[in-house]
Design a protein around this motif. Structure first.
Motif, PDB file in Angstrom:
ATOM      1  N   ALA A  21       0.853  -1.188   0.000  1.00  0.00           N
ATOM      2  CA  ALA A  21       0.000   0.000   0.000  1.00  0.00           C
ATOM      3  C   ALA A  21       0.885   1.233   0.000  1.00  0.00           C
ATOM      4  O   ALA A  21       1.807   1.345   0.822  1.00  0.00           O
ATOM      5  N   VAL A  22       0.645   2.145  -0.928  1.00  0.00           N
ATOM      6  CA  VAL A  22       1.353   3.422  -0.982  1.00  0.00           C
ATOM      7  C   VAL A  22       0.351   4.514  -0.627  1.00  0.00           C
ATOM      8  O   VAL A  22      -0.677   4.668  -1.299  1.00  0.00           O
ATOM      9  N   VAL A  23       0.651   5.244   0.438  1.00  0.00           N
ATOM     10  CA  VAL A  23      -0.301   6.222   0.975  1.00  0.00           C
ATOM     11  C   VAL A  23       0.435   7.497   1.349  1.00  0.00           C
ATOM     12  O   VAL A  23       1.658   7.488   1.548  1.00  0.00           O
ATOM     13  N   PRO A  24      -0.266   8.629   1.486  1.00  0.00           N
ATOM     14  CA  PRO A  24       0.372   9.853   1.975  1.00  0.00           C
ATOM     15  C   PRO A  24       0.764   9.712   3.446  1.00  0.00           C
ATOM     16  O   PRO A  24       0.235   8.858   4.177  1.00  0.00           O
ATOM     17  N   LEU A  25       1.663  10.547   3.886  1.00  0.00           N
ATOM     18  CA  LEU A  25       2.143  10.515   5.263  1.00  0.00           C
ATOM     19  C   LEU A  25       0.996  10.561   6.272  1.00  0.00           C
ATOM     20  O   LEU A  25       0.061  11.352   6.136  1.00  0.00           O
ATOM     21  N   GLY A  26       1.084   9.706   7.266  1.00  0.00           N
ATOM     22  CA  GLY A  26       0.094   9.669   8.343  1.00  0.00           C
ATOM     23  C   GLY A  26      -0.980   8.631   8.164  1.00  0.00           C
ATOM     24  O   GLY A  26      -1.556   8.159   9.147  1.00  0.00           O
ATOM     25  N   LEU A  27      -1.252   8.224   6.914  1.00  0.00           N
ATOM     26  CA  LEU A  27      -2.351   7.287   6.675  1.00  0.00           C
ATOM     27  C   LEU A  27      -2.002   5.847   7.045  1.00  0.00           C
ATOM     28  O   LEU A  27      -2.889   5.012   7.193  1.00  0.00           O
ATOM     29  N   GLY A  28      -0.721   5.575   7.212  1.00  0.00           N
ATOM     30  CA  GLY A  28      -0.338   4.234   7.623  1.00  0.00           C
ATOM     31  C   GLY A  28      -0.942   3.845   8.959  1.00  0.00           C
ATOM     32  O   GLY A  28      -1.250   2.662   9.191  1.00  0.00           O
ATOM     33  N   SER A  29      -1.149   4.816   9.845  1.00  0.00           N
ATOM     34  CA  SER A  29      -1.722   4.520  11.167  1.00  0.00           C
ATOM     35  C   SER A  29      -3.116   3.921  11.037  1.00  0.00           C
ATOM     36  O   SER A  29      -3.472   2.982  11.749  1.00  0.00           O
ATOM     37  N   THR A  30      -3.911   4.456  10.123  1.00  0.00           N
ATOM     38  CA  THR A  30      -5.256   3.918   9.919  1.00  0.00           C
ATOM     39  C   THR A  30      -5.198   2.517   9.320  1.00  0.00           C
ATOM     40  O   THR A  30      -5.937   1.618   9.748  1.00  0.00           O
ATOM     41  N   LEU A  31      -4.329   2.293   8.340  1.00  0.00           N
ATOM     42  CA  LEU A  31      -4.262   0.966   7.725  1.00  0.00           C
ATOM     43  C   LEU A  31      -3.811  -0.087   8.727  1.00  0.00           C
ATOM     44  O   LEU A  31      -4.330  -1.209   8.737  1.00  0.00           O
ATOM     45  N   VAL A  32      -2.856   0.251   9.584  1.00  0.00           N
ATOM     46  CA  VAL A  32      -2.433  -0.689  10.630  1.00  0.00           C
ATOM     47  C   VAL A  32      -3.589  -0.968  11.576  1.00  0.00           C
ATOM     48  O   VAL A  32      -3.845  -2.115  11.976  1.00  0.00           O
ATOM     49  N   TYR A  33      -4.328   0.061  11.937  1.00  0.00           N
ATOM     50  CA  TYR A  33      -5.508  -0.074  12.804  1.00  0.00           C
ATOM     51  C   TYR A  33      -6.543  -0.994  12.178  1.00  0.00           C
ATOM     52  O   TYR A  33      -7.256  -1.723  12.876  1.00  0.00           O
ATOM     53  N   TRP A  34      -6.585  -1.019  10.846  1.00  0.00           N
ATOM     54  CA  TRP A  34      -7.537  -1.860  10.128  1.00  0.00           C
ATOM     55  C   TRP A  34      -6.986  -3.248   9.817  1.00  0.00           C
ATOM     56  O   TRP A  34      -7.636  -4.029   9.124  1.00  0.00           O
ATOM     57  N   GLY A  35      -5.789  -3.575  10.278  1.00  0.00           N
ATOM     58  CA  GLY A  35      -5.277  -4.924  10.118  1.00  0.00           C
ATOM     59  C   GLY A  35      -4.201  -5.114   9.082  1.00  0.00           C
ATOM     60  O   GLY A  35      -3.743  -6.245   8.869  1.00  0.00           O
ATOM     61  N   PHE A  36      -3.749  -4.048   8.416  1.00  0.00           N
ATOM     62  CA  PHE A  36      -2.661  -4.170   7.455  1.00  0.00           C
ATOM     63  C   PHE A  36      -1.344  -4.359   8.201  1.00  0.00           C
ATOM     64  O   PHE A  36      -1.152  -3.846   9.303  1.00  0.00           O
ATOM     65  N   ASP A  37      -0.440  -5.074   7.565  1.00  0.00           N
ATOM     66  CA  ASP A  37       0.898  -5.273   8.116  1.00  0.00           C
ATOM     67  C   ASP A  37       1.727  -4.020   7.845  1.00  0.00           C
ATOM     68  O   ASP A  37       1.848  -3.590   6.688  1.00  0.00           O
ATOM     69  N   ARG A  38       2.305  -3.451   8.879  1.00  0.00           N
ATOM     70  CA  ARG A  38       3.071  -2.204   8.744  1.00  0.00           C
ATOM     71  C   ARG A  38       4.177  -2.327   7.700  1.00  0.00           C
ATOM     72  O   ARG A  38       4.456  -1.367   6.969  1.00  0.00           O
ATOM     73  N   LYS A  39       4.797  -3.497   7.603  1.00  0.00           N
ATOM     74  CA  LYS A  39       5.925  -3.635   6.670  1.00  0.00           C
ATOM     75  C   LYS A  39       5.476  -3.592   5.210  1.00  0.00           C
ATOM     76  O   LYS A  39       6.313  -3.444   4.309  1.00  0.00           O
ATOM     77  N   ASN A  40       4.179  -3.703   4.966  1.00  0.00           N
ATOM     78  CA  ASN A  40       3.660  -3.633   3.598  1.00  0.00           C
ATOM     79  C   ASN A  40       3.096  -2.261   3.252  1.00  0.00           C
ATOM     80  O   ASN A  40       2.451  -2.101   2.215  1.00  0.00           O
ATOM     81  N   ILE A  41       3.327  -1.276   4.102  1.00  0.00           N
ATOM     82  CA  ILE A  41       2.800   0.075   3.903  1.00  0.00           C
ATOM     83  C   ILE A  41       3.955   1.035   3.660  1.00  0.00           C
ATOM     84  O   ILE A  41       4.928   1.059   4.423  1.00  0.00           O
ATOM     85  N   ILE A  42       3.869   1.816   2.590  1.00  0.00           N
ATOM     86  CA  ILE A  42       4.864   2.842   2.286  1.00  0.00           C
ATOM     87  C   ILE A  42       4.174   4.198   2.337  1.00  0.00           C
ATOM     88  O   ILE A  42       3.220   4.445   1.596  1.00  0.00           O
ATOM     89  N   GLU A  43       4.633   5.063   3.226  1.00  0.00           N
ATOM     90  CA  GLU A  43       4.088   6.418   3.344  1.00  0.00           C
ATOM     91  C   GLU A  43       5.017   7.400   2.634  1.00  0.00           C
ATOM     92  O   GLU A  43       6.235   7.362   2.832  1.00  0.00           O
TER      93      GLU A  43
END
Length: 363
Positions: free
Chosen positions: A179-201
């Protein structure tokens, strides 16, 4: 039990029900702890919020957007018939060149030789935490999470409910590599069950090249962010440059018009395809969306060879007629010399082929 105790019990029960229905969880989570500390060092983050490149204020936005949900609107803001759509097997698409499938509003799948890109997917029948308030037009809900192919990269432009949909992402998260997202949005995706290592802010002007070869660059947009009316601009909003082999595409997300488009065009253009918003403009938020015909001007600034309108034909989020923007865009783009591709929902379009221009919206 006294009245106060009864009210507390009722409130607790309502919150429990809301949480069980996903309403509370759909609100997401603002950055905190180390995530928040990282933001404090950034030039476009000041006094606890992200800022646009231009200094813009509109104190009426919150109040009028609330009123907009409940007042009586003209029927012309919703189509009188179900929108035409095309059933496409998304798992069997071939990609001699990038192939774009639009699902209404700003949701798109792009099949490329370097991987499958899913952008701002909202495959629900409403936009928002509460079902029934911002409902989808008839004919726009035939595609579901189960229809999507494996997703190499999910791209999110910002945190508004019509671009970041909890219901859709909850069903898709295990089928998304990155997942590629703007800065700060990774917190919501992690909260929703995404793996942090698969998120690029990404911040504006930052890029990432993914294993398949896709390159994604976050670029500025003129907008705002919030998922509640008490907090705004805690996360960033962005547009994106997408490089897939020799093809260069631009996804505008939500953005008002400004010099940013010309600067992006000069730095990253020309573009084989620019996907720009065409609808949901209002005097209540005059600087945050493109107005009538401005998508054509932005497309010219971007040096786009082809323009595809997005952010229309699924939700009623403003007071203008539902098909007004597309009717105004076509002559404006013709003056700029930019071809326009207007597919039906689900109708694939491959770059290099003649644009789709059947007039299916004239009702």
């Amino acid at each position: 039990m006294n009245n106060r105790g009864l009210r507390i019990v009722i409130a607790a029960l309502l919150l429990t029900v809301a949480a069980g229905c996903g309403i509370v969880r759909s609100v997401g989570k603002d950055p905190d702890g180390e995530d928040l500390a990282r933001l404090d060092t950034l030039p476009n983050y000041k006094n606890g919020v992200f800022e646009n490149l231009a200094e813009l204020t509109d104190s009426t936005v919150k109040r009028n957007k609330l009123l907009l949900l409940f007042h009586n609107r003209s029927k012309i803001t919703r189509p009188s018939l179900g929108l035409p759509w095309v059933k496409t097997d998304l798992n069997t698409l071939t990609a001699p060149a990038p192939t774009v499938v639009w699902f209404g509003h700003s949701s798109m799948l792009i099949k490329t030789g370097q991987g499958n890109i899913l952008i701002d997917p909202i495959l629900s029948n409403h936009a928002g935490p509460v079902p029934g308030l911002v409902t989808a037009f008839k004919g726009t809900t035939h595609y579901h999470a189960k229809d999507m192919p494996p997703i190499d990269v999910l791209i999110i432009s910002h945190d508004h409910y019509d671009h970041l949909d909890y219901s859709t992402l909850r069903k898709l998260k295990d089928h998304i590599k990155t997942a590629v997202v703007p800065l700060g949005l990774g917190s919501t995706l992690v909260y929703w069950g995404f793996d942090r290592k698969n998120i690029i802010e990404l911040n504006w002007e930052q890029s990432v090249t993914l294993p398949g070869g896709l390159q994604v660059t976050a670029t500025p947009a003129q907008h705002r962010s919030n998922r509640t009316y008490s907090k705004s601009n805690k996360t960033l909003w962005a547009s994106y440059v997408i490089q897939a082999g020799k093809y260069r595409m631009f996804y505008g997300g939500d953005s008002g018009y400004g010099t940013l488009f010309k600067k992006i065009g000069q730095k990253y253009g020309p573009f084989d395809l620019a996907m720009l918003e065409c609808g949901q403009y209002s005097t209540n938020w005059p600087w945050a969306h493109l107005w009538l015909g401005q998508a054509a001007r932005a497309g010219a600034d971007l040096q786009a060879r082809l323009l595809q309108p997005i952010h229309w034909a699924k939700f009623e989020e403003a007071d203008h007629p539902w098909n007004e923007a597309i009717k105004q865009l076509l002559p404006a783009a013709a003056k700029e010399g930019i071809p326009v591709n207007v597919p039906r929902i689900g109708e694939p379009y491959t770059l290099g082929r003649p644009p789709r221009r059947d007039v299916w919206w004239n009702f």
